[in-house]
Design an enzyme around this catalytic site. Structure first.
Site, short mmCIF file in Angstrom:
data_model
loop_
_atom_site.label_atom_id
_atom_site.label_comp_id
_atom_site.label_asym_id
_atom_site.label_seq_id
_atom_site.Cartn_x
_atom_site.Cartn_y
_atom_site.Cartn_z
N GLY A 72 0.83 -1.20 0.00
CA GLY A 72 0.00 0.00 0.00
C GLY A 72 0.86 1.24 0.00
O GLY A 72 1.92 1.28 -0.61
N SER A 101 5.28 -5.74 -1.64
CA SER A 101 5.54 -4.31 -1.77
C SER A 101 5.96 -3.72 -0.42
O SER A 101 6.94 -4.15 0.17
CB SER A 101 4.31 -3.63 -2.36
OG SER A 101 4.58 -2.31 -2.73
N MET A 102 5.24 -2.73 0.10
CA MET A 102 5.62 -2.11 1.37
C MET A 102 5.47 -3.07 2.54
O MET A 102 6.18 -2.95 3.54
CB MET A 102 4.80 -0.85 1.63
CG MET A 102 5.28 0.36 0.86
SD MET A 102 7.06 0.68 0.97
CE MET A 102 7.25 1.15 2.66
N HIS A 124 9.44 -4.98 -4.83
CA HIS A 124 9.55 -4.27 -6.10
C HIS A 124 9.79 -2.79 -5.85
O HIS A 124 9.85 -2.35 -4.70
CB HIS A 124 8.31 -4.50 -6.99
CG HIS A 124 7.05 -3.87 -6.48
ND1 HIS A 124 5.92 -3.79 -7.24
CD2 HIS A 124 6.73 -3.30 -5.31
CE1 HIS A 124 4.96 -3.20 -6.56
NE2 HIS A 124 5.43 -2.90 -5.39
N ASP A 161 9.00 -7.10 -10.37
CA ASP A 161 8.36 -7.76 -9.25
C ASP A 161 9.08 -9.08 -8.99
O ASP A 161 9.14 -9.95 -9.86
CB ASP A 161 6.88 -8.05 -9.56
CG ASP A 161 6.05 -6.79 -9.67
OD1 ASP A 161 6.57 -5.71 -9.35
OD2 ASP A 161 4.88 -6.88 -10.06
#
Length: 187
Positions: A72, A101-102, A124, A161
């Site tokens: 997010g 991700s985060m 990523h 990714d």
């Protein structure tokens, strides 16, 4: 309380209180936090607030920070990461589904990092309209600190990714161990 956080009753044992009720923040009181959705400002404030509140109460007791999140907001993810890094209390980060991700970066910030056997981890390039270059450098440095990979290697991996199994995440250095031991033991 974050949406979807299980409400586990914790009995309040007060011999002088005839009106005994239970506290539905039993997981919080046991220092178990769950990042179980997309990272937003509201969720980051709730989780960071709980970490700070309980750490101020007793900085010697560790937290279990479970993660099952697609990631997010970069800024809000960094807020959670910084909170974990700043606390005196140890924060064990545990991916139990996906840390993408985060959420992967938050996983990386734990004092010990664990993956459930079938967990997936994805790292990523951060995307944010604010100070992109500085945030990217901060995230690269965060990964370098724990994975011991070169800046060039991490930059190349962030360009695409990179999905990893629990075993691959351990080999990369994003987690320290794959669960199989009893991670629910508390001192």
């Amino acid at each position: 309380m974050p949406v979807g956080l299980p409400k586990i009753p914790l009995p309040i044992l007060d011999p002088d209180d005839d009106d005994q009720e239970s506290d539905c923040n039993g997981l919080y009181r046991r220092r178990i936090l769950i990042l179980g959705s997309e990272i937003t400002s509201e969720l980051a404030n709730i989780l960071s607030g709980a970490l700070i509140f309980f750490s101020l109460a007793d900085s010697s007791r560790k937290f279990k920070f479970f993660i099952n999140s697609p990631g997010g907001s970069v800024i809000d993810g960094i807020a959670i990461y910084d909170t974990i890094q700043t606390l005196l209390a140890p924060v064990e980060t545990i991916v139990m589904g996906v840390a993408a991700s985060m959420a992967c970066f938050i996983l990386n910030g734990g004092t010990s990092r664990i993956a459930f056997p079938h967990a997936r981890v994805m790292m990523h390039q951060p995307s944010s309209p604010y100070l992109v270059e500085k945030m990217r450098d901060f995230i690269i440095d965060g990964y370098r600190k724990t994975t011991l990979k070169s800046r060039t290697k991490i930059m190349a991996d962030l360009e695409r990714d990179v999905f990893m199994s629990a075993i691959e995440a351990k080999e990369y250095g994003l987690v320290d161990l794959i669960s199989g031991e009893n991670i629910f033991e508390f001192p």
